[in-house]
Write a protein that holds these residues in place. Structure first.
Motif, PDB file in Angstrom:
ATOM      1  N   VAL A 117       0.840  -1.195   0.000  1.00 32.08           N
ATOM      2  CA  VAL A 117       0.000   0.000   0.000  1.00 32.08           C
ATOM      3  C   VAL A 117       0.875   1.245   0.000  1.00 32.08           C
ATOM      4  O   VAL A 117       1.865   1.320   0.737  1.00 32.08           O
ATOM      5  N   ALA A 118       0.519   2.216  -0.823  1.00 34.92           N
ATOM      6  CA  ALA A 118       1.344   3.421  -0.953  1.00 34.92           C
ATOM      7  C   ALA A 118       1.353   4.246   0.336  1.00 34.92           C
ATOM      8  O   ALA A 118       2.410   4.588   0.859  1.00 34.92           O
ATOM      9  N   ASP A 119       0.161   4.555   0.852  1.00 36.40           N
ATOM     10  CA  ASP A 119       0.069   5.376   2.064  1.00 36.40           C
ATOM     11  C   ASP A 119      -0.111   4.456   3.271  1.00 36.40           C
ATOM     12  O   ASP A 119      -1.204   4.332   3.826  1.00 36.40           O
ATOM     13  N   ARG A 164       1.113   4.642   6.337  1.00 29.54           N
ATOM     14  CA  ARG A 164       0.840   5.309   7.624  1.00 29.54           C
ATOM     15  C   ARG A 164      -0.653   5.582   7.797  1.00 29.54           C
ATOM     16  O   ARG A 164      -1.210   5.406   8.881  1.00 29.54           O
ATOM     17  N   ARG A 165      -1.288   6.009   6.736  1.00 28.69           N
ATOM     18  CA  ARG A 165      -2.720   6.294   6.792  1.00 28.69           C
ATOM     19  C   ARG A 165      -3.513   5.016   7.061  1.00 28.69           C
ATOM     20  O   ARG A 165      -4.450   5.008   7.868  1.00 28.69           O
ATOM     21  N   LEU A 166      -3.116   3.929   6.405  1.00 29.32           N
ATOM     22  CA  LEU A 166      -3.791   2.660   6.618  1.00 29.32           C
ATOM     23  C   LEU A 166      -3.589   2.168   8.042  1.00 29.32           C
ATOM     24  O   LEU A 166      -4.534   1.720   8.710  1.00 29.32           O
ATOM     25  N   ALA A 167      -2.346   2.253   8.523  1.00 32.66           N
ATOM     26  CA  ALA A 167      -2.048   1.787   9.880  1.00 32.66           C
ATOM     27  C   ALA A 167      -2.819   2.587  10.917  1.00 32.66           C
ATOM     28  O   ALA A 167      -3.376   2.030  11.873  1.00 32.66           O
ATOM     29  N   ALA A 168      -2.874   3.902  10.727  1.00 38.78           N
ATOM     30  CA  ALA A 168      -3.598   4.753  11.681  1.00 38.78           C
ATOM     31  C   ALA A 168      -5.090   4.429  11.681  1.00 38.78           C
ATOM     32  O   ALA A 168      -5.728   4.353  12.740  1.00 38.78           O
ATOM     33  N   GLY A 169      -5.660   4.214  10.496  1.00 38.24           N
ATOM     34  CA  GLY A 169      -7.084   3.891  10.415  1.00 38.24           C
ATOM     35  C   GLY A 169      -7.419   2.556  11.053  1.00 38.24           C
ATOM     36  O   GLY A 169      -8.406   2.429  11.774  1.00 38.24           O
ATOM     37  N   LEU A 170      -6.580   1.542  10.814  1.00 39.91           N
ATOM     38  CA  LEU A 170      -6.813   0.229  11.414  1.00 39.91           C
ATOM     39  C   LEU A 170      -6.654   0.288  12.934  1.00 39.91           C
ATOM     40  O   LEU A 170      -7.403  -0.363  13.667  1.00 39.91           O
ATOM     41  N   ALA A 171      -5.675   1.055  13.397  1.00 41.47           N
ATOM     42  CA  ALA A 171      -5.486   1.193  14.843  1.00 41.47           C
ATOM     43  C   ALA A 171      -6.685   1.882  15.484  1.00 41.47           C
ATOM     44  O   ALA A 171      -7.141   1.499  16.570  1.00 41.47           O
ATOM     45  N   ASP A 172      -7.217   2.882  14.799  1.00 41.74           N
ATOM     46  CA  ASP A 172      -8.407   3.581  15.298  1.00 41.74           C
ATOM     47  C   ASP A 172      -9.598   2.631  15.382  1.00 41.74           C
ATOM     48  O   ASP A 172     -10.357   2.639  16.365  1.00 41.74           O
ATOM     49  N   ALA A 173      -9.777   1.790  14.353  1.00 39.04           N
ATOM     50  CA  ALA A 173     -10.880   0.821  14.354  1.00 39.04           C
ATOM     51  C   ALA A 173     -10.697  -0.200  15.475  1.00 39.04           C
ATOM     52  O   ALA A 173     -11.662  -0.562  16.163  1.00 39.04           O
ATOM     53  N   LEU A 174      -9.470  -0.673  15.655  1.00 41.19           N
ATOM     54  CA  LEU A 174      -9.195  -1.663  16.701  1.00 41.19           C
ATOM     55  C   LEU A 174      -9.498  -1.097  18.082  1.00 41.19           C
ATOM     56  O   LEU A 174     -10.122  -1.749  18.931  1.00 41.19           O
ATOM     57  N   GLN A 175      -9.093   0.150  18.302  1.00 43.40           N
ATOM     58  CA  GLN A 175      -9.357   0.795  19.585  1.00 43.40           C
ATOM     59  C   GLN A 175     -10.855   0.999  19.806  1.00 43.40           C
ATOM     60  O   GLN A 175     -11.367   0.807  20.918  1.00 43.40           O
ATOM     61  N   ALA A 176     -11.581   1.362  18.744  1.00 44.05           N
ATOM     62  CA  ALA A 176     -13.034   1.561  18.866  1.00 44.05           C
ATOM     63  C   ALA A 176     -13.731   0.266  19.250  1.00 44.05           C
ATOM     64  O   ALA A 176     -14.624   0.252  20.113  1.00 44.05           O
ATOM     65  N   ILE A 206     -12.234  -2.759   4.097  1.00 47.02           N
ATOM     66  CA  ILE A 206     -12.597  -2.098   2.850  1.00 47.02           C
ATOM     67  C   ILE A 206     -11.835  -0.774   2.764  1.00 47.02           C
ATOM     68  O   ILE A 206     -11.843   0.014   3.710  1.00 47.02           O
ATOM     69  N   VAL A 207     -11.169  -0.567   1.638  1.00 47.57           N
ATOM     70  CA  VAL A 207     -10.420   0.677   1.432  1.00 47.57           C
ATOM     71  C   VAL A 207     -11.259   1.597   0.556  1.00 47.57           C
ATOM     72  O   VAL A 207     -11.605   1.260  -0.577  1.00 47.57           O
ATOM     73  N   THR A 208     -11.633   2.744   1.105  1.00 55.62           N
ATOM     74  CA  THR A 208     -12.450   3.713   0.385  1.00 55.62           C
ATOM     75  C   THR A 208     -11.771   5.075   0.443  1.00 55.62           C
ATOM     76  O   THR A 208     -11.559   5.625   1.527  1.00 55.62           O
ATOM     77  N   LEU A 213      -1.561  -5.770   8.626  1.00 57.20           N
ATOM     78  CA  LEU A 213      -0.701  -4.642   8.282  1.00 57.20           C
ATOM     79  C   LEU A 213       0.595  -5.125   7.631  1.00 57.20           C
ATOM     80  O   LEU A 213       1.143  -4.451   6.745  1.00 57.20           O
ATOM     81  N   ALA A 214       1.099  -6.287   8.037  1.00 62.48           N
ATOM     82  CA  ALA A 214       2.298  -6.856   7.409  1.00 62.48           C
ATOM     83  C   ALA A 214       2.022  -7.172   5.938  1.00 62.48           C
ATOM     84  O   ALA A 214       2.873  -6.926   5.062  1.00 62.48           O
ATOM     85  N   TYR A 215       0.835  -7.717   5.665  1.00 64.58           N
ATOM     86  CA  TYR A 215       0.467  -7.994   4.278  1.00 64.58           C
ATOM     87  C   TYR A 215       0.404  -6.695   3.468  1.00 64.58           C
ATOM     88  O   TYR A 215       0.891  -6.617   2.329  1.00 64.58           O
ATOM     89  N   ALA A 216      -0.200  -5.648   4.058  1.00 64.76           N
ATOM     90  CA  ALA A 216      -0.317  -4.370   3.354  1.00 64.76           C
ATOM     91  C   ALA A 216       1.049  -3.739   3.100  1.00 64.76           C
ATOM     92  O   ALA A 216       1.241  -3.051   2.101  1.00 64.76           O
ATOM     93  N   ALA A 217       2.013  -3.987   4.001  1.00 63.09           N
ATOM     94  CA  ALA A 217       3.331  -3.365   3.886  1.00 63.09           C
ATOM     95  C   ALA A 217       4.247  -4.092   2.910  1.00 63.09           C
ATOM     96  O   ALA A 217       5.120  -3.468   2.295  1.00 63.09           O
ATOM     97  N   THR A 218       4.056  -5.400   2.768  1.00 61.91           N
ATOM     98  CA  THR A 218       4.975  -6.188   1.942  1.00 61.91           C
ATOM     99  C   THR A 218       4.334  -6.764   0.686  1.00 61.91           C
ATOM    100  O   THR A 218       5.042  -7.111  -0.264  1.00 61.91           O
TER     101      THR A 218
END
Length: 405
Positions: free
Chosen positions: A99-101, A103-115, A132-134, A190-195
Motif C-alpha cells: 500500500v502506498a500510504d 501510515r494512513r492505513l495503519a492509523a485507520g486500522l489502529a483507530d478501528a481496533l481501539q473503537a 474495505i479501502v475507500t 498490516l504486514a500484508y499491506a506493507a509487503t
C-alpha cells in the motif's frame, strides 16, 4: 425485480462469506445499507443466534469513521439478517500492495481496533478481506460476528471461524483468546499491506497454521518505523502484545472518543417479537450530513437540467442570430418562445419545495438574459451563412448525443 427482506429492499448481491450473503439494500428512508443474510446452516443453530442476539446491542455501540457500524438486526424467521453501514470501496485483499500510504492505513486500522476494544467487542476475524479501502481510508467490516457465532455446531456446518495466517496462535491451539488475538490479526493484516506477501506464507491451511505457531513472520520489506510494532503484535505470547491503546499511542493516533449510547434496540430472536426499529443514519467522525438516495437523485437531476438549459440556450441563440437578418419575425419568435418556457420553469421552481429552487430560478433568469445577449452578439460578429452552419452542426451534435445517451 428487487426483493424485500423486512423493511429493506435488496438491490444486488455484493458477495458471500462463511456466515452469510451480503446484499446492497435500501432502508425505508432510501439510504444505502449492507444487509448480511445468514446462511441456512447458521440460521438453524438456535444457540448461535441467541449468542449473536446478545452481542448485537454491544456491537451497535462501536462506531467511527473506520468502522462499518451495525445499524439493525432481525434474528427471527427463516432468514435472519444483520444490517450495517454500506462502504463503497475494495477490500484490502484486492487493492495493489504494498500500500502506498501505509501510515494512513495503519492509523485507520489502529483507530478501528481501539473503537472495537473500547466497546468490549472482539472482531476475531480481522484480515485483508474484512478491511474495505475507500478513498485511501480503511473501514473494518464484520466485527463481532465471528466471535458471536463461534460454536461447534456452526463450525461443523462448514463456516470457518477465522483465516489461518491471520488467526492468533492461541486461537489455532484452542486456548482461551481475547482482545490480544485481534492485535495479532492487526499485525498480520498490516504486514500484508506493507509487503504484499502473506506474513506466514501460502499453502494448505494446516501448514500455514503450523508456521503461525512455530515460526516467526516474514517481515522483510516492512519499513523501519513499523517493523518493531508488528513484531510485538505478532508475538506468540499474548501477554507480550501491545494493547489497542498502546498501538494508537505508538502510531500517534488520537484516542477514540467515547461513543454515545445508541437508542435501545432489544436484539430480536425466534422466541420474541419486537417492534421494528427504523435504521438510524450513519454520522461518523465530523460528518454532519449524509445524502440519501433520493437526495442524490435530486442533485443529479438538477445538474442534468442545468446542462440542458445551457445547451438549449446556446442552440436557440445560434438559430435566432442566423434568422435575424433574413427572417426577423422568426428570430423574435424563437427568443420569445424560449424566454417564456424558461420563465414558466422559474415559476414552477418558485412554487416547489426543492432545496435547489433558488439556484434553479437564478439559472433560468441568467439563461434568458444570456440567450438574448448572445443572439445579438453573434449576429453582429458573424454572417448569416456562418451562423446557419453553426446551428446545423449544433443540431446534429445534439441529436447524436441524445441517441448515444
Amino acid at each position: 425485480m428487487s426483493e424485500h427482506l423486512g423493511p429493506y429492499e435488496l438491490l444486488s448481491r455484493l458477495g458471500s462469506g462463511g456466515f452469510g450473503e451480503v446484499h446492497l439494500a435500501l432502508d425505508p428512508e432510501g439510504r444505502t445499507v449492507a444487509v448480511k443474510v445468514l446462511h441456512p446452516h447458521v440460521a438453524a443453530d438456535s444457540a448461535a443466534l441467541a449468542r449473536l442476539a446478545r452481542e448485537v446491542e454491544t456491537m451497535r455501540r462501536v462506531g467511527g469513521a473506520h468502522i462499518a457500524e451495525v445499524l439493525d438486526a432481525s434474528l427471527e424467521g427463516d432468514r435472519p439478517y444483520i444490517v450495517t453501514r454500506y462502504v463503497q470501496g475494495r477490500p484490502l485483499s484486492a487493492v495493489p500492495v504494498p500500500v502506498a500510504d501505509l501510515r494512513r492505513l495503519a492509523a485507520g486500522l489502529a483507530d478501528a481496533l481501539q473503537a472495537m476494544h473500547q466497546a468490549g467487542v472482539i472482531h476475531r476475524d480481522l484480515k485483508p478481506a474484512n478491511v474495505i479501502v475507500t478513498e485511501g481510508e480503511p473501514v473494518v467490516i464484520d466485527f463481532g460476528i465471528a466471535s458471536a457465532l463461534d460454536s461447534l455446531s456452526v463450525t461443523a456446518s462448514g463456516a470457518v471461524v477465522g483465516t489461518p495466517g491471520y488467526l492468533a496462535p492461541e486461537v489455532l491451539e484452542g486456548r482461551p483468546a481475547g482482545m490480544e488475538a485481534d492485535v495479532f490479526s492487526f499485525g498480520a493484516t498490516l504486514a500484508y499491506a506493507a509487503t504484499g506477501r502473506q506474513p506466514y506464507g501460502q499453502g494448505p491451511a494446516s501448514a500455514v497454521a503450523y508456521r503461525v505457531v512455530h515460526h516467526p513472520p516474514d517481515l522483510e520489506g516492512v519499513p523501519d518505523w513499523l517493523e518493531p510494532l508488528l513484531r510485538a503484535c505478532l508475538s506468540t505470547d499474548p501477554a507480550k502484545r501491545p494493547t489497542a491503546a498502546e498501538i494508537c499511542d505508538r502510531l500517534g493516533v488520537e484516542p477514540v472518543a467515547q461513543m454515545p449510547s445508541p437508542r435501545p434496540m432489544p436484539a430480536r430472536s425466534r422466541a420474541s417479537e419486537q417492534d421494528e426499529m427504523a435504521t438510524r443514519e450513519w454520522r461518523p467522525g465530523k460528518e454532519q450530513y449524509r445524502r440519501s438516495v433520493e437526495e442524490s437523485r435530486a442533485r443529479h437531476r438538477e445538474k442534468v437540467r442545468r446542462w440542458w438549459l445551457t445547451g438549449s440556450a446556446l442552440f436557440v441563440a445560434l438559430l435566432a442570430a442566423a434568422a435575424r437578418e433574413p427572417l426577423p419575425e422568426v428570430s423574435l419568435f424563437l427568443l420569445a418562445a424560449y424566454s417564456l418556457a424558461v420563465v414558466i420553469d422559474a415559476g414552477v421552481a418558485l412554487l416547489s419545495k426543492s432545496p435547489y429552487r433558488r439556484g434553479r430560478m437564478i439559472a433560468d433568469l441568467v439563461a434568458v438574459a444570456g440567450t438574448v445577449g448572445l443572439c445579438f452578439g453573434l449576429a453582429a460578429w458573424f454572417s448569416t451563412f456562418t451562423l446557419a452552419l453553426f446551428g446545423v452542426t449544433a443540431l446534429v451534435v445534439g441529436i447524436v448525443f441524445l441517441l448515444s445517451a
